[in-house]
Design an enzyme around this catalytic site. Sequence first.
Site, PDB file in Angstrom:
ATOM      1  N   HIS A 135      -3.223  -4.276   2.865  1.00  0.00           N
ATOM      2  CA  HIS A 135      -4.223  -3.587   3.695  1.00  0.00           C
ATOM      3  C   HIS A 135      -3.746  -3.271   5.112  1.00  0.00           C
ATOM      4  O   HIS A 135      -4.079  -2.210   5.633  1.00  0.00           O
ATOM      5  CB  HIS A 135      -5.532  -4.375   3.774  1.00  0.00           C
ATOM      6  CG  HIS A 135      -6.606  -3.698   4.577  1.00  0.00           C
ATOM      7  ND1 HIS A 135      -7.187  -2.510   4.197  1.00  0.00           N
ATOM      8  CD2 HIS A 135      -7.207  -4.046   5.741  1.00  0.00           C
ATOM      9  CE1 HIS A 135      -8.092  -2.148   5.092  1.00  0.00           C
ATOM     10  NE2 HIS A 135      -8.124  -3.058   6.032  1.00  0.00           N
ATOM     11  N   HIS A 157     -10.722   1.244  -0.295  1.00  0.00           N
ATOM     12  CA  HIS A 157     -10.851   2.699  -0.447  1.00  0.00           C
ATOM     13  C   HIS A 157     -10.958   3.121  -1.909  1.00  0.00           C
ATOM     14  O   HIS A 157     -10.800   4.308  -2.221  1.00  0.00           O
ATOM     15  CB  HIS A 157      -9.656   3.414   0.190  1.00  0.00           C
ATOM     16  CG  HIS A 157      -9.615   3.328   1.680  1.00  0.00           C
ATOM     17  ND1 HIS A 157     -10.599   3.859   2.491  1.00  0.00           N
ATOM     18  CD2 HIS A 157      -8.703   2.761   2.513  1.00  0.00           C
ATOM     19  CE1 HIS A 157     -10.305   3.626   3.763  1.00  0.00           C
ATOM     20  NE2 HIS A 157      -9.161   2.957   3.808  1.00  0.00           N
ATOM     21  N   ASP A 206       0.805  -1.225   0.000  1.00  0.00           N
ATOM     22  CA  ASP A 206       0.000   0.000   0.000  1.00  0.00           C
ATOM     23  C   ASP A 206       0.839   1.277   0.000  1.00  0.00           C
ATOM     24  O   ASP A 206       1.603   1.537   0.927  1.00  0.00           O
ATOM     25  CB  ASP A 206      -0.898   0.031   1.239  1.00  0.00           C
ATOM     26  CG  ASP A 206      -1.816  -1.158   1.339  1.00  0.00           C
ATOM     27  OD1 ASP A 206      -3.024  -0.960   1.420  1.00  0.00           O
ATOM     28  OD2 ASP A 206      -1.307  -2.298   1.374  1.00  0.00           O
ATOM     29  N   ASN A 249      -4.139   3.794  -0.657  1.00  0.00           N
ATOM     30  CA  ASN A 249      -3.999   4.957   0.229  1.00  0.00           C
ATOM     31  C   ASN A 249      -3.109   6.034  -0.395  1.00  0.00           C
ATOM     32  O   ASN A 249      -2.542   6.868   0.313  1.00  0.00           O
ATOM     33  CB  ASN A 249      -3.397   4.536   1.575  1.00  0.00           C
ATOM     34  CG  ASN A 249      -4.187   3.439   2.258  1.00  0.00           C
ATOM     35  OD1 ASN A 249      -3.802   2.282   2.241  1.00  0.00           O
ATOM     36  ND2 ASN A 249      -5.315   3.789   2.844  1.00  0.00           N
ATOM     37  N   HIS A 302      -0.665  -2.820   6.173  1.00  0.00           N
ATOM     38  CA  HIS A 302       0.497  -1.933   6.111  1.00  0.00           C
ATOM     39  C   HIS A 302       1.710  -2.444   6.891  1.00  0.00           C
ATOM     40  O   HIS A 302       2.731  -1.760   6.954  1.00  0.00           O
ATOM     41  CB  HIS A 302       0.166  -0.516   6.601  1.00  0.00           C
ATOM     42  CG  HIS A 302      -0.866   0.185   5.783  1.00  0.00           C
ATOM     43  ND1 HIS A 302      -1.059   1.554   5.828  1.00  0.00           N
ATOM     44  CD2 HIS A 302      -1.786  -0.280   4.898  1.00  0.00           C
ATOM     45  CE1 HIS A 302      -2.051   1.897   5.020  1.00  0.00           C
ATOM     46  NE2 HIS A 302      -2.507   0.785   4.446  1.00  0.00           N
ATOM     47  N   HIS A 324      -6.690  -8.165  -0.318  1.00  0.00           N
ATOM     48  CA  HIS A 324      -6.700  -6.953   0.495  1.00  0.00           C
ATOM     49  C   HIS A 324      -7.615  -7.225   1.686  1.00  0.00           C
ATOM     50  O   HIS A 324      -8.847  -7.160   1.579  1.00  0.00           O
ATOM     51  CB  HIS A 324      -7.223  -5.796  -0.356  1.00  0.00           C
ATOM     52  CG  HIS A 324      -6.946  -4.448   0.194  1.00  0.00           C
ATOM     53  ND1 HIS A 324      -5.709  -3.835   0.101  1.00  0.00           N
ATOM     54  CD2 HIS A 324      -7.752  -3.560   0.838  1.00  0.00           C
ATOM     55  CE1 HIS A 324      -5.767  -2.635   0.652  1.00  0.00           C
ATOM     56  NE2 HIS A 324      -6.995  -2.448   1.124  1.00  0.00           N
TER      57      HIS A 324
END
Length: 265
Positions: A178, A68, A8, A40, A180, A153
């Site tokens: 997802h 997102h 990400d 992100n 991180h 994810h």
Amino acid sequence: MKIIYVGDIVGRSGREVLLNNISKLQEKYKYDIIIANTDNAAHGFGVTPGVCRDLLEKGVGAIVTGDHVWNQREIIPFLDECKQIIRPLNYPENLPGRGAREIELTSGKKILVVEVVGRLFMEAVDCPAQAIDKLLKNYTLGRNINAIFVDIHAEATAEKIAFGHYLDGRVSAVVGSHTHVPTSDTMILPKGTAYQTDAGMCGDYSGVIGFDIAAPIDRLCRRYTGSKLSVLKGEGTLYGTYIETDDATGLACNIEQICIKPQTN
């Protein structure tokens, strides 16, 4: 085939650390394609067409998204316009974009890039296993596709691990995103699929998964402040995964973690 997947991208720090190191990655790995997760990338929430174009122009070959994907409204028409961006496969089929894309490389080889989102601790979505089963009826590794890369994810590690085993032998690689936070479980599963629970992120690791610590601490302490997450702007660290596949079978023969940290004096 030599594949690099970067986790990400969080804000400008994440974008810059990738773009500033693409030439180093090419020199070291001589990759065929870079796949980037951009869930992100725009101010911490979603991605814009401009960010996508910048990444593609600098050498990224495919872009995956995540939960997102709808945050930046201008991305919605771009999901149909661009043939290198992938939204989650297990969203309703009538939504914009596609959950899988065939990418033809300069060598003439083809890779299928797929993304699914998990169902544990996430918004309600269709079953990822059923969605990918339907897709894979049209593909066989080593026959009509050279490699298949799947990004899952998802929040729950167990869900990601189970999904990796479910696809073992049918795809080249399953790598999670997802959370991180990079995991140290890079491996090749028994039937030949490369796997990692989470590739990590490209961004500033000095806070909480790329964001300033204030809002996460408020939430931790159950303070009602209404504060929003704010993306950190310090130097980024690049975490990703390198995968090499066998040209004859499409299965994995190597997987390793990539980490490029800020230079210190």
